[in-house]
Design a protein around this motif. Structure first.
Motif, short mmCIF file in Angstrom:
data_model
loop_
_atom_site.label_atom_id
_atom_site.label_comp_id
_atom_site.label_asym_id
_atom_site.label_seq_id
_atom_site.Cartn_x
_atom_site.Cartn_y
_atom_site.Cartn_z
N GLU A 36 -10.33 -1.82 -6.54
CA GLU A 36 -10.11 -0.38 -6.40
C GLU A 36 -8.82 0.06 -7.10
O GLU A 36 -8.72 1.16 -7.60
CB GLU A 36 -10.05 0.04 -4.93
N PHE A 37 -7.82 -0.85 -7.10
CA PHE A 37 -6.53 -0.47 -7.71
C PHE A 37 -6.70 -0.20 -9.20
O PHE A 37 -6.02 0.65 -9.77
CB PHE A 37 -5.47 -1.56 -7.44
N ASP A 74 -9.34 1.16 -10.53
CA ASP A 74 -9.89 2.53 -10.58
C ASP A 74 -8.79 3.56 -10.39
O ASP A 74 -8.78 4.60 -11.06
CB ASP A 74 -10.95 2.72 -9.50
N SER A 75 -7.84 3.27 -9.45
CA SER A 75 -6.76 4.22 -9.19
C SER A 75 -5.89 4.40 -10.44
O SER A 75 -5.51 5.53 -10.77
CB SER A 75 -5.87 3.73 -8.05
N ILE A 76 -5.61 3.30 -11.12
CA ILE A 76 -4.80 3.39 -12.34
C ILE A 76 -5.56 4.17 -13.41
O ILE A 76 -5.01 5.05 -14.08
CB ILE A 76 -4.41 1.97 -12.85
N ASN A 127 0.84 -1.20 0.00
CA ASN A 127 0.00 0.00 0.00
C ASN A 127 0.88 1.25 0.00
O ASN A 127 0.62 2.24 -0.70
CB ASN A 127 -0.88 -0.04 1.26
N THR A 160 -7.78 6.45 -12.98
CA THR A 160 -7.88 7.88 -12.66
C THR A 160 -6.76 8.66 -13.33
O THR A 160 -6.96 9.77 -13.79
CB THR A 160 -7.79 8.07 -11.13
N PHE A 194 1.56 6.33 -7.18
CA PHE A 194 0.50 7.19 -7.71
C PHE A 194 0.88 8.67 -7.55
O PHE A 194 0.56 9.50 -8.39
CB PHE A 194 -0.84 6.90 -7.04
N ASP A 195 1.58 8.96 -6.45
CA ASP A 195 2.03 10.33 -6.22
C ASP A 195 3.01 10.75 -7.34
O ASP A 195 2.94 11.84 -7.89
CB ASP A 195 2.72 10.39 -4.85
N LEU A 222 2.38 1.66 -3.41
CA LEU A 222 1.37 2.15 -4.35
C LEU A 222 1.10 3.65 -4.17
O LEU A 222 0.98 4.39 -5.14
CB LEU A 222 0.05 1.38 -4.16
N THR A 223 1.03 4.09 -2.89
CA THR A 223 0.81 5.52 -2.61
C THR A 223 1.91 6.35 -3.26
O THR A 223 1.65 7.37 -3.89
CB THR A 223 0.81 5.78 -1.09
#
Lengths: 257, 263
Positions: free
Chosen positions: B173-174, B176-178, A20, B180, A27-28, A23-24
């Protein structure tokens, strides 16, 4: 000591979710790349360098990102929990502690997830400075750091004011999103707003220009008057939010006593 | 008849969320204002993007955002919950198609979203370009309508595919995150494809995501397409529809075999 152990335990708990964490960070990083890509493509098609050189736009992105990350580290988890504490009547868990109310309410819990984002911010600053051979002095660098710190405080004060709305409205999530969406405008250079009223609105009402453009200006050229102006504005925003908190706390109804 | 009833009922139901739709649209629109001001600044300083005039580009960004909001594929919570919590058999036993049932539910909600946001859209357009000067032909109306029906089907096919991936993954959900991050670029909401290098543009134009915002925004913002190009766009849409239909049929069949219902 209490806060040291509290945050240390949170860090330990967080390390249980390593993926997690990664991943944070990922994405950042992607979010930052998209902002850079946006301006790179614009500058490839249109020559804007005489109005705002590309290195200034890149610095703006790095500044805004570090302001957002510092806000997330110190304030976001505390301030975002205030509306729920007010709504569900659990704010007195904080009020009864024998520690300064503001500290306890606003900065006691650190969001340690963003520490690695701050490292990427630092790398980004170094890459931009190296790539565009940006020259700076210790004075402008110190000025930048001071203005970034003030921008973080201004953002925290604004978000606190919205959170305080929960004393009167059941849910303030929509207002928070609305306000946050205004802060998304901070990655745009101030030069694009030609209308005086828009600049005034984005400086004194929703201080979007203080978040990114003010530190950038302070980095390009040290101007004591501008820095003092931002300092005064920060004091104004912080005082108003503190005053609103004290004035509105009488409307709070506890559910636990 | 069932689907028309469903459409009416969902429209009525979603009326209750008008304010919510309006607010969420404004939240999406505010960051777009930065791009619009940037475009205004670029054109007022004497520069321009090749092939785009000021009005068309402003219209492009606004229409792309609205179109993106309507057509962007998401993992639809109704479908994923039906799969995750085993309530899919409730629908499977009924004499209607589960695929079309959700199509009408999703698009009646989106129609209400469009109706509530239209005032803000017009206001934003007026603030930046006044009353737009667009040559309107009634024959174009047929093209737009046909386009939007086909785009809604392709967009729904992608939504359905994403949602039924819940058969494979417990938490999606991952995805969806990708999406986005990736979708604004792939759909053309971020920037029109013409601004990218030619080879990137050619790839992006062939992806099914281009029908979500790039083509509708370009079709409506300017008369940049010749009749032949419009035929090519429709051709691409049909090809993607056929591909998605085949993939959905195969995935649906395979997934149903592995599905365990409750109740």
């Amino acid at each position: 000591m209490y806060y040291y152990y509290k945050n240390y335990l949170e860090l330990k708990a967080m390390m249980m979710y390593k993926s997690n964490f990664i991943l944070t960070m990922f994405f950042d990083f992607i979010g930052m790349l998209i902002s850079i890509l946006f301006y790179k493509l614009i500058y490839q098609n249109v020559d804007l360098s005489e109005f705002i050189p590309i290195w200034q736009v890149m610095m703006l992105i790095a500044i805004v990102k570090s302001v957002n990350d510092l806000y997330a580290l110190f304030f976001s988890s505390n301030i975002s929990s205030i509306p729920d504490r007010i709504c569900y009547g659990s704010l007195d868990n904080i009020l009864i502690k024998p520690i300064n109310l503001y500290f306890n309410l606003i900065v006691s819990t650190l969001n340690l997830k963003v520490i690695f984002n701050l490292i990427t911010d630092l790398v980004l600053f170094i890459v931009i400075i190296k790539t565009y051979s940006i020259s700076f002095t210790y004075v402008t660098l110190t000025n930048l750091l001071i203005l970034i710190a003030l921008a973080v405080l201004v953002k925290a004060s604004c978000m606190l004011m919205i959170a305080i709305g929960a004393f009167h409205f059941i849910k303030v999530g929509a207002f928070t999103s609305l306000f946050s969406s205004f802060f998304d405008l901070s990655i745009y250079p101030a030069v694009i707003y030609k209308n005086y009223y828009i600049i005034w609105f984005l400086t004194y009402i929703i201080p979007v220009l203080i978040i990114g453009n003010a530190p950038l200006k302070g980095f390009i050229e040290f101007d004591l008057r501008s820095t003092l102006g931002v300092f005064l504005l920060t004091i104004c925003f912080a005082s108003v939010s503190a005053l609103l908190l004290i004035k509105n706390i009488k409307y709070y109804k506890s559910a636990s006593s | 008849m069932y689907y028309i009833g469903l459409l009416k009922q969902t429209l009525n139901e979603s009326k209750a969320y008008r304010l919510n739709f309006l607010l969420s649209f404004i939240v999406e629109l505010i960051p777009l204002l930065g791009t619009l001001f940037l475009v205004k600044f670029i054109y007022s300083s004497g520069s321009s993007f090749q092939g785009w005039d000021y009005q068309s580009l402003i219209l492009y960004f606004i229409i792309a955002r609205v179109s993106g909001d309507i057509f962007t594929p998401v993992s639809w919570w109704d479908i994923t919950n039906d799969i995750k919590y085993g309530s899919l058999n409730y629908h499977l036993l009924k004499p209607y198609s589960y695929f079309f049932h959700n199509y009408f539910v999703i698009f009646s909600t989106k129609i209400m979203y469009l109706l509530t946001s239209i005032v803000v859209v017009l206001l934003t357009m007026y603030l930046f370009i006044g009353i737009p000067e667009i040559e309107f032909y009634w024959s174009n109306l047929f093209i737009y309508l046909a386009y939007f029906i086909l785009a809604s089907i392709i967009s729904y096919q992608m939504t359905f595919l994403l949602s039924i991936s819940a058969f494979k993954f417990v938490e999606i959900e991952f995805i969806d995150s990708i999406m986005t991050f990736a979708l604004p670029i792939l759909t053309g909401v971020f920037l029109p494809f013409d601004i990218y290098p030619n080879w990137v543009k050619s790839i992006l134009e062939w992806l099914p995501t281009s029908f979500i915002a790039y083509y509708p925004a370009k079709l409506l913002s300017s008369n940049l397409f010749s009749p032949n190009e419009i035929l090519v766009i429709f051709g691409k849409m049909f090809i993607w529809m056929i591909i998605f239909t085949i993939v959905i049929k195969i995935m649906w069949k395979k997934s149903l075999k592995a599905y365990e219902g409750i109740g």
